[in-house]
Design a protein around this motif. Structure first.
Motif, PDB file in Angstrom:
ATOM      1  N   ARG A 115       0.847  -1.188   0.000  1.00 22.92           N
ATOM      2  CA  ARG A 115       0.000   0.000   0.000  1.00 22.92           C
ATOM      3  C   ARG A 115       0.880   1.235   0.000  1.00 22.92           C
ATOM      4  O   ARG A 115       1.851   1.333   0.760  1.00 22.92           O
ATOM      5  N   GLY A 116       0.554   2.182  -0.881  1.00 24.65           N
ATOM      6  CA  GLY A 116       1.224   3.472  -0.882  1.00 24.65           C
ATOM      7  C   GLY A 116       0.425   4.464  -0.060  1.00 24.65           C
ATOM      8  O   GLY A 116      -0.636   4.909  -0.489  1.00 24.65           O
ATOM      9  N   PRO A 117       0.869   4.813   1.146  1.00 26.87           N
ATOM     10  CA  PRO A 117       0.050   5.607   2.070  1.00 26.87           C
ATOM     11  C   PRO A 117       0.025   7.094   1.730  1.00 26.87           C
ATOM     12  O   PRO A 117       0.954   7.839   2.057  1.00 26.87           O
ATOM     13  N   SER A 118      -1.055   7.526   1.093  1.00 27.10           N
ATOM     14  CA  SER A 118      -1.165   8.939   0.724  1.00 27.10           C
ATOM     15  C   SER A 118      -2.418   9.587   1.314  1.00 27.10           C
ATOM     16  O   SER A 118      -2.698  10.749   1.031  1.00 27.10           O
ATOM     17  N   SER A 119      -3.190   8.849   2.115  1.00 24.22           N
ATOM     18  CA  SER A 119      -4.414   9.388   2.716  1.00 24.22           C
ATOM     19  C   SER A 119      -4.539   8.868   4.139  1.00 24.22           C
ATOM     20  O   SER A 119      -3.909   7.875   4.516  1.00 24.22           O
ATOM     21  N   GLU A 120      -5.380   9.538   4.939  1.00 19.85           N
ATOM     22  CA  GLU A 120      -5.554   9.152   6.334  1.00 19.85           C
ATOM     23  C   GLU A 120      -6.139   7.752   6.473  1.00 19.85           C
ATOM     24  O   GLU A 120      -5.848   7.042   7.432  1.00 19.85           O
ATOM     25  N   ALA A 121      -7.006   7.379   5.533  1.00 22.18           N
ATOM     26  CA  ALA A 121      -7.697   6.094   5.627  1.00 22.18           C
ATOM     27  C   ALA A 121      -7.753   5.451   4.250  1.00 22.18           C
ATOM     28  O   ALA A 121      -7.645   6.123   3.216  1.00 22.18           O
ATOM     29  N   LEU A 122      -7.950   4.145   4.231  1.00 27.47           N
ATOM     30  CA  LEU A 122      -8.141   3.429   2.969  1.00 27.47           C
ATOM     31  C   LEU A 122      -9.526   3.725   2.418  1.00 27.47           C
ATOM     32  O   LEU A 122     -10.473   3.974   3.165  1.00 27.47           O
ATOM     33  N   HIS A 123      -9.654   3.674   1.080  1.00 25.30           N
ATOM     34  CA  HIS A 123     -10.995   3.686   0.500  1.00 25.30           C
ATOM     35  C   HIS A 123     -11.332   2.283   0.015  1.00 25.30           C
ATOM     36  O   HIS A 123     -10.525   1.349   0.137  1.00 25.30           O
ATOM     37  N   LEU A 124     -12.529   2.113  -0.517  1.00 22.43           N
ATOM     38  CA  LEU A 124     -13.005   0.779  -0.882  1.00 22.43           C
ATOM     39  C   LEU A 124     -12.081   0.096  -1.878  1.00 22.43           C
ATOM     40  O   LEU A 124     -11.851  -1.117  -1.804  1.00 22.43           O
ATOM     41  N   GLY A 125     -11.552   0.850  -2.816  1.00 25.53           N
ATOM     42  CA  GLY A 125     -10.657   0.262  -3.799  1.00 25.53           C
ATOM     43  C   GLY A 125      -9.393  -0.297  -3.178  1.00 25.53           C
ATOM     44  O   GLY A 125      -8.869  -1.324  -3.618  1.00 25.53           O
ATOM     45  N   HIS A 126      -8.903   0.375  -2.130  1.00 24.52           N
ATOM     46  CA  HIS A 126      -7.709  -0.121  -1.444  1.00 24.52           C
ATOM     47  C   HIS A 126      -7.966  -1.448  -0.736  1.00 24.52           C
ATOM     48  O   HIS A 126      -7.041  -2.246  -0.532  1.00 24.52           O
ATOM     49  N   LEU A 127      -9.209  -1.679  -0.328  1.00 25.61           N
ATOM     50  CA  LEU A 127      -9.537  -2.907   0.397  1.00 25.61           C
ATOM     51  C   LEU A 127      -9.436  -4.148  -0.481  1.00 25.61           C
ATOM     52  O   LEU A 127      -9.181  -5.255   0.022  1.00 25.61           O
ATOM     53  N   VAL A 128      -9.659  -3.978  -1.789  1.00 23.13           N
ATOM     54  CA  VAL A 128      -9.806  -5.134  -2.679  1.00 23.13           C
ATOM     55  C   VAL A 128      -8.606  -6.082  -2.612  1.00 23.13           C
ATOM     56  O   VAL A 128      -8.777  -7.291  -2.378  1.00 23.13           O
ATOM     57  N   PRO A 129      -7.359  -5.619  -2.805  1.00 22.38           N
ATOM     58  CA  PRO A 129      -6.240  -6.575  -2.734  1.00 22.38           C
ATOM     59  C   PRO A 129      -6.062  -7.188  -1.356  1.00 22.38           C
ATOM     60  O   PRO A 129      -5.615  -8.336  -1.235  1.00 22.38           O
ATOM     61  N   PHE A 130      -6.429  -6.461  -0.299  1.00 19.92           N
ATOM     62  CA  PHE A 130      -6.271  -7.009   1.042  1.00 19.92           C
ATOM     63  C   PHE A 130      -7.332  -8.068   1.344  1.00 19.92           C
ATOM     64  O   PHE A 130      -7.049  -9.058   2.035  1.00 19.92           O
ATOM     65  N   ILE A 131      -8.543  -7.879   0.842  1.00 21.56           N
ATOM     66  CA  ILE A 131      -9.568  -8.910   0.995  1.00 21.56           C
ATOM     67  C   ILE A 131      -9.125 -10.187   0.288  1.00 21.56           C
ATOM     68  O   ILE A 131      -9.239 -11.290   0.823  1.00 21.56           O
ATOM     69  N   MET A 132      -8.594 -10.043  -0.918  1.00 18.28           N
ATOM     70  CA  MET A 132      -8.124 -11.199  -1.671  1.00 18.28           C
ATOM     71  C   MET A 132      -6.925 -11.846  -0.972  1.00 18.28           C
ATOM     72  O   MET A 132      -6.833 -13.079  -0.867  1.00 18.28           O
ATOM     73  N   THR A 133      -6.015 -11.022  -0.472  1.00 16.40           N
ATOM     74  CA  THR A 133      -4.820 -11.539   0.184  1.00 16.40           C
ATOM     75  C   THR A 133      -5.175 -12.300   1.450  1.00 16.40           C
ATOM     76  O   THR A 133      -4.580 -13.352   1.746  1.00 16.40           O
ATOM     77  N   LYS A 134      -6.140 -11.797   2.211  1.00 18.24           N
ATOM     78  CA  LYS A 134      -6.558 -12.519   3.420  1.00 18.24           C
ATOM     79  C   LYS A 134      -7.118 -13.891   3.061  1.00 18.24           C
ATOM     80  O   LYS A 134      -6.836 -14.895   3.736  1.00 18.24           O
TER      81      LYS A 134
END
Length: 418
Positions: free
Chosen positions: A109-128
């Motif tokens: 993840r490239g941290p450029s905002s205070e919080a993740l948005h829905l699009g950022h969740l997608v690879p992490f949901i798959m990775t889990k």
């Protein structure tokens, strides 16, 4: 050898300069690179064309069947629905699993905002899901150095955002016994082996090659030019001696959005020369902005994005005001002609987050026939997102500073292979 395999062989044998064409606009006007994604079509990127341009392989029914056979469990709906649509060498990873040989997962993840948005969740949901299914180690890279180099951020702010984003990532439910999360700014100076692999990659890629792959210009500062080696280094098990005991032969599987693929085409090109296995990849399509599929969701524009910190009211307001509709201009016309699921953002979001296949199919049929109006479709999405993000926020509240320290401390990980 299949036609797709022939393309892959040509790409893997091509020079890095020849592969740079994959970053250029195609004849449909699609732009896909690590910093810009756009399309002239309301339906978004043509992913079949993108597979040909990038030289990857399509995830087909045969591969899905093999995943189910090897794992003994149904594939994730991201795979069934083509959200993860492309791969490199996934068959090799499945063979290693069958032979009880070790591999690991790597994403970032490239941290450029205070919080993740829905699009950022997608690879992490798959990775889990992959971690739970295969029971393998996972490393998650937070590229705060990258955001300092590309964005108007101080080093201190980029590093702070990395730690905040790490808490959102932990809230996805990762197992601390199997997961190491690291900030580049914190970790690289602590681990000589990681830096050694960065240097090995840097010496293996010329300036002309890096310009060709990423489109850097003569006025770009040297930090940008050197950075791709930083993103390549976690692909190699020897970068993490505390996990793999110095082994350099453990391959990795990288779930990521396909705009990150140029980094790993470069990595796959240099890995054999360094005596490392090539990383395998799973590519996801892009999570579209609320305004339509022509661009992906952006953390810099709150009106294009739904964040994991949004309240139920904010979710409802953003969907109702900004979600592009595939409905008709009038109720009468909609009843007669039906809605267009291919461009309707509420329906597109449901394909990501509504897990019930039968329910999704019924919504599609009802909307396409005109029986279901846009307002009801938006309400369906709002209900799904409010529930999902409420659960995410509850888990996030439980992530303490001690939890964060545990995940970010270099240490051995415990899985079936380690």
């Amino acid at each position: 050898m299949s036609a797709t395999s022939e393309v892959n062989e040509k790409m893997s044998g091509a020079s890095l300069e020849e592969q740079k064409m994959s970053l250029n606009d195609d004849d449909a006007g699609d732009v896909v690179n690590p910093w810009n994604v756009s399309s002239q079509s309301q339906t978004g990127i043509d992913y079949n064309k993108l597979i040909k341009r990038f030289g990857s392989s399509k995830i087909d029914t045969e591969l899905l069947d093999r995943i189910e056979k090897v794992t003994g469990r149904p594939v994730h709906h991201f795979l069934r629905r083509g959200i993860f649509f492309s791969h490199r060498d996934l068959h090799s990873i499945l063979t290693m699993y069958e032979e009880k040989k070790p591999f690991f997962l790597y994403t970032g993840r490239g941290p450029s905002s205070e919080a993740l948005h829905l699009g950022h969740l997608v690879p992490f949901i798959m990775t889990k899901w992959l971690q739970d299914t295969f029971d393998v180690p996972l490393v998650i890279q937070l590229t705060d150095d990258e955001k300092f180099l590309w964005k108007d951020l101080t080093l201190e702010e980029a590093n702070r955002l990395a730690h905040e984003n790490a808490k959102d990532i932990i809230a996805c439910g990762f197992d601390p016994a199997k997961t190491f999360i690291f900030s580049d700014l914190d970790f690289i100076g602590q681990c000589p082996q990681f830096y050694h692999n960065m240097c090995r990659v840097q010496r293996s890629v010329t300036y002309n090659q890096i310009k060709g792959i990423f489109g850097f210009g003569d006025s770009d500062h040297i930090g940008k030019i050197a950075f791709p080696a930083v993103q390549a280094a976690p692909s190699f098990s020897s970068s993490f001696p505390f996990i793999f005991g110095g082994r350099k032969d453990v391959p990795c599987l990288i779930p990521c959005a396909i705009d990150q693929d140029p980094y790993f085409r470069m990595t796959r090109d240099v890995a054999p020369r360094l005596g490392f296995p090539k990383p395998a990849l799973l590519h996801s399509c892009f999570f579209p902005a609320l305004q339509g599929a022509a661009t992906k969701m952006s953390a810099s524009d709150p009106n294009t994005s739904i964040f994991v910190t949004d309240t139920p009211k904010q979710i409802k307001t953003k969907v109702n005001r900004h979600a592009f509709s595939g409905g008709r201009d009038t109720v009468e016309e909609h009843r007669r002609l039906g809605g267009d699921c291919a461009v309707d953002i509420s329906y597109q979001y449901l394909t990501f987050f509504l897990e019930d296949d039968a329910r999704l199919e019924q919504i599609c049929a009802d909307y396409t026939s005109g029986e279901l109006l846009t307002g009801f479709l938006k309400k369906e999405l709002i209900d799904v997102l409010q529930k999902m993000l409420a659960e995410q926020q509850e888990r996030r509240k439980a992530v303490t500073d001690d939890t964060l320290k545990l995940f970010m401390t270099p240490r051995p990980l415990t899985t079936r292979f380690c």
